[in-house]
Design a protein around this motif. Structure first.
Motif, short mmCIF file in Angstrom:
data_model
loop_
_atom_site.label_atom_id
_atom_site.label_comp_id
_atom_site.label_asym_id
_atom_site.label_seq_id
_atom_site.Cartn_x
_atom_site.Cartn_y
_atom_site.Cartn_z
N PRO A 128 -9.06 46.63 -4.68
CA PRO A 128 -10.40 46.14 -5.08
C PRO A 128 -10.34 44.93 -6.00
O PRO A 128 -11.18 44.02 -5.88
CB PRO A 128 -11.01 47.36 -5.79
CG PRO A 128 -10.28 48.54 -5.24
CD PRO A 128 -8.89 48.06 -5.01
N MET A 129 -9.37 44.88 -6.91
CA MET A 129 -9.28 43.75 -7.83
C MET A 129 -8.77 42.49 -7.13
O MET A 129 -9.08 41.37 -7.55
CB MET A 129 -8.38 44.11 -9.01
CG MET A 129 -8.87 45.28 -9.84
SD MET A 129 -7.83 45.63 -11.27
CE MET A 129 -8.22 44.22 -12.31
N LEU A 130 -7.99 42.68 -6.08
CA LEU A 130 -7.42 41.54 -5.36
C LEU A 130 -8.24 41.16 -4.12
O LEU A 130 -7.77 40.35 -3.32
CB LEU A 130 -5.98 41.86 -4.92
CG LEU A 130 -4.97 42.11 -6.03
CD1 LEU A 130 -3.63 42.52 -5.42
CD2 LEU A 130 -4.80 40.90 -6.91
N ARG A 131 -9.44 41.71 -3.97
CA ARG A 131 -10.20 41.47 -2.74
C ARG A 131 -10.49 40.00 -2.50
O ARG A 131 -10.40 39.53 -1.36
CB ARG A 131 -11.49 42.28 -2.76
CG ARG A 131 -12.29 42.18 -1.48
CD ARG A 131 -13.31 43.26 -1.38
NE ARG A 131 -12.69 44.57 -1.27
CZ ARG A 131 -13.38 45.71 -1.12
NH1 ARG A 131 -14.69 45.67 -1.07
NH2 ARG A 131 -12.75 46.86 -1.03
N PRO A 132 -10.85 39.18 -3.52
CA PRO A 132 -11.04 37.74 -3.22
C PRO A 132 -9.79 37.08 -2.66
O PRO A 132 -9.88 36.24 -1.76
CB PRO A 132 -11.43 37.16 -4.59
CG PRO A 132 -12.01 38.31 -5.34
CD PRO A 132 -11.23 39.50 -4.91
N ILE A 133 -8.62 37.46 -3.16
CA ILE A 133 -7.37 36.90 -2.64
C ILE A 133 -7.12 37.41 -1.22
O ILE A 133 -6.70 36.65 -0.34
CB ILE A 133 -6.20 37.25 -3.57
CG1 ILE A 133 -6.38 36.55 -4.91
CG2 ILE A 133 -4.86 36.88 -2.95
CD1 ILE A 133 -5.30 36.88 -5.92
N LEU A 134 -7.37 38.68 -0.99
CA LEU A 134 -7.16 39.24 0.34
C LEU A 134 -8.11 38.61 1.36
O LEU A 134 -7.75 38.49 2.53
CB LEU A 134 -7.36 40.76 0.30
CG LEU A 134 -6.32 41.54 -0.53
CD1 LEU A 134 -6.67 43.02 -0.55
CD2 LEU A 134 -4.92 41.34 0.01
N VAL A 135 -9.30 38.22 0.92
CA VAL A 135 -10.21 37.52 1.82
C VAL A 135 -9.60 36.21 2.30
O VAL A 135 -9.62 35.88 3.49
CB VAL A 135 -11.56 37.26 1.12
CG1 VAL A 135 -12.42 36.31 1.94
CG2 VAL A 135 -12.30 38.57 0.90
N VAL A 136 -9.01 35.46 1.37
CA VAL A 136 -8.42 34.16 1.71
C VAL A 136 -7.26 34.34 2.68
O VAL A 136 -7.20 33.66 3.72
CB VAL A 136 -7.97 33.43 0.44
CG1 VAL A 136 -7.23 32.15 0.79
CG2 VAL A 136 -9.17 33.11 -0.45
N VAL A 137 -6.33 35.23 2.36
CA VAL A 137 -5.15 35.38 3.22
C VAL A 137 -5.53 35.97 4.57
O VAL A 137 -4.91 35.65 5.60
CB VAL A 137 -4.07 36.25 2.52
CG1 VAL A 137 -3.58 35.57 1.26
CG2 VAL A 137 -4.58 37.64 2.20
N THR A 138 -6.57 36.81 4.63
CA THR A 138 -6.99 37.37 5.91
C THR A 138 -7.59 36.29 6.81
O THR A 138 -7.25 36.19 7.99
CB THR A 138 -8.01 38.50 5.69
OG1 THR A 138 -7.41 39.53 4.90
CG2 THR A 138 -8.45 39.08 7.03
N LEU A 139 -8.47 35.48 6.24
CA LEU A 139 -9.08 34.41 7.04
C LEU A 139 -8.03 33.41 7.50
O LEU A 139 -8.06 32.95 8.66
CB LEU A 139 -10.16 33.71 6.22
CG LEU A 139 -11.44 34.51 5.96
CD1 LEU A 139 -12.42 33.71 5.12
CD2 LEU A 139 -12.09 34.93 7.27
N GLN A 140 -7.10 33.05 6.62
CA GLN A 140 -6.04 32.13 7.01
C GLN A 140 -5.20 32.73 8.14
O GLN A 140 -4.85 32.04 9.11
CB GLN A 140 -5.14 31.82 5.81
CG GLN A 140 -5.81 30.96 4.75
CD GLN A 140 -5.75 29.49 5.10
OE1 GLN A 140 -5.52 29.12 6.24
NE2 GLN A 140 -5.98 28.64 4.12
#
Length: 334
Positions: free
Chosen positions: A248-260
């Motif tokens: 949950p705390m890393l969700r913004p980062i996970l959004v970026v790597v998922t879209l990439q």
């Protein structure tokens, strides 16, 4: 009389309260005398300044992205084959004819399904390996951590065509060490459809996981240590810490790597083209990018290849927008 003082005579010798220019008593006027309109004027005068700084980058992006996309869309509405390129026949407007021919072709839908499934498998595998190794980096000592990071960065820096050639050699039926170690003799990994896709998937994950690993590791290092210590004191397992605390705390980062990862894996070309020799036996390992290449350059149907490119662009835009919309509905700050 005691207790009968008003606000206008609160102190000895106090005079009547002064009125501001706006007419309300006791409220001081704004500095400069003009108040809010002057502030808005100052802000408005500098409103173009950020755009002036962004102008050079926007011009470069327009030349590298907007104009090629415009040409891609334009050609997809024309009849543009080798005859038109050589000047033997005039270019004619086809409207949606190329898209109708594309959507009416059963092979297109088969390739589209294979592309979606293959890209999904690559994205999930890359995220799983990258996140697991990022957590591992926080658990090992400095020397193993440095060795793992250097090895990952070496895989990340390897060109796709070089990595594909190396992996082909490793799994070569005659000289590859993998068949010898596993005792598979002259088994060909690129002969079967699923084994070929699996081999390409391994190479894609190998060259893609370092980006996820380094990005997620940087995010984990930014998490306060008190949070992780509290979870450990509560007896949470490593999986529970990741699922309930880190993710949950890393969700913004996970959004970026998922879209990439979605964008990179959906438009994969080099690994499929090199490792399956242009799409495999009887074109069984085609993906959309290789399919568009074959239509445009092998068959000289440039307008049909452009239509495939436009469809890929629209699919990626739709997936990205839907994903971001779902995250916004969950209250995520992006």
């Amino acid at each position: 009389m005691p207790g009968a003082r008003t606000g206008a005579s609160a102190g000895p010798g106090a005079g009547p309260a002064k009125r501001s220019r706006g007419g309300s008593p006791g409220r001081p006027s704004r500095p400069g005398g003009t108040g809010a309109p002057a502030g808005r004027a100052r802000r408005g005068s500098g409103g173009w300044t950020p755009w002036l700084y962004l102008a050079p980058a926007l011009v470069v992006l327009a030349g590298l992205l907007v104009y090629p996309i415009y040409q891609l869309g334009l050609i997809s509405f024309l009849e543009y084959t080798q005859a038109q390129v050589s000047g033997g026949e005039p270019t004619t407007f086809q409207g949606l004819g190329n898209y109708a021919a594309l959507f009416g072709d059963g092979e297109f839908w088969r390739v589209l399904l294979a592309t979606v499934l293959f890209a999904a498998a690559c994205v999930v595998s890359t995220l799983a390996v990258g996140c697991a190794l990022a957590v591992l980096l926080t658990r090992v000592r400095a020397v193993p951590r440095l060795a793992l990071v250097l090895a990952a960065l070496g895989a990340w820096a390897t060109p796709a065509i070089t990595g594909s050639t190396v992996w082909l050699f490793l799994f070569d039926p005659d000289f590859g060490p993998v068949n010898r170690v596993l005792g598979l003799g002259d088994h060909s990994w690129t002969y079967g459809r699923f084994s070929a896709f699996a081999l390409v998937l391994l190479e894609v994950v190998w060259c893609s996981f370092p980006f996820v690993m380094v990005t997620v590791y940087a995010g984990i290092r930014a998490v306060p240590s008190e949070v992780l210590e509290a979870a450990a004191l509560d007896g949470a397992s490593q999986w529970r810490v990741w699922r309930s605390v880190l993710a949950p705390m890393l969700r913004p980062i996970l959004v970026v790597v998922t879209l990439q990862s979605v964008i990179w894996d959906f438009k994969i070309f080099t690994q499929i083209y090199v490792m399956t020799n242009g799409g495999g036996i009887a074109q069984q390992n085609l993906v959309l990018n290789v399919y568009a290449y074959q239509k445009a350059f092998a068959s000289s149907e440039y307008s049909l290849g452009s239509a495939i490119g436009v469809v890929m662009l629209l699919i990626l835009l739709a997936v990205t927008l839907v994903y971001l919309r779902l995250l916004r509905r969950q209250g995520e700050e992006l």
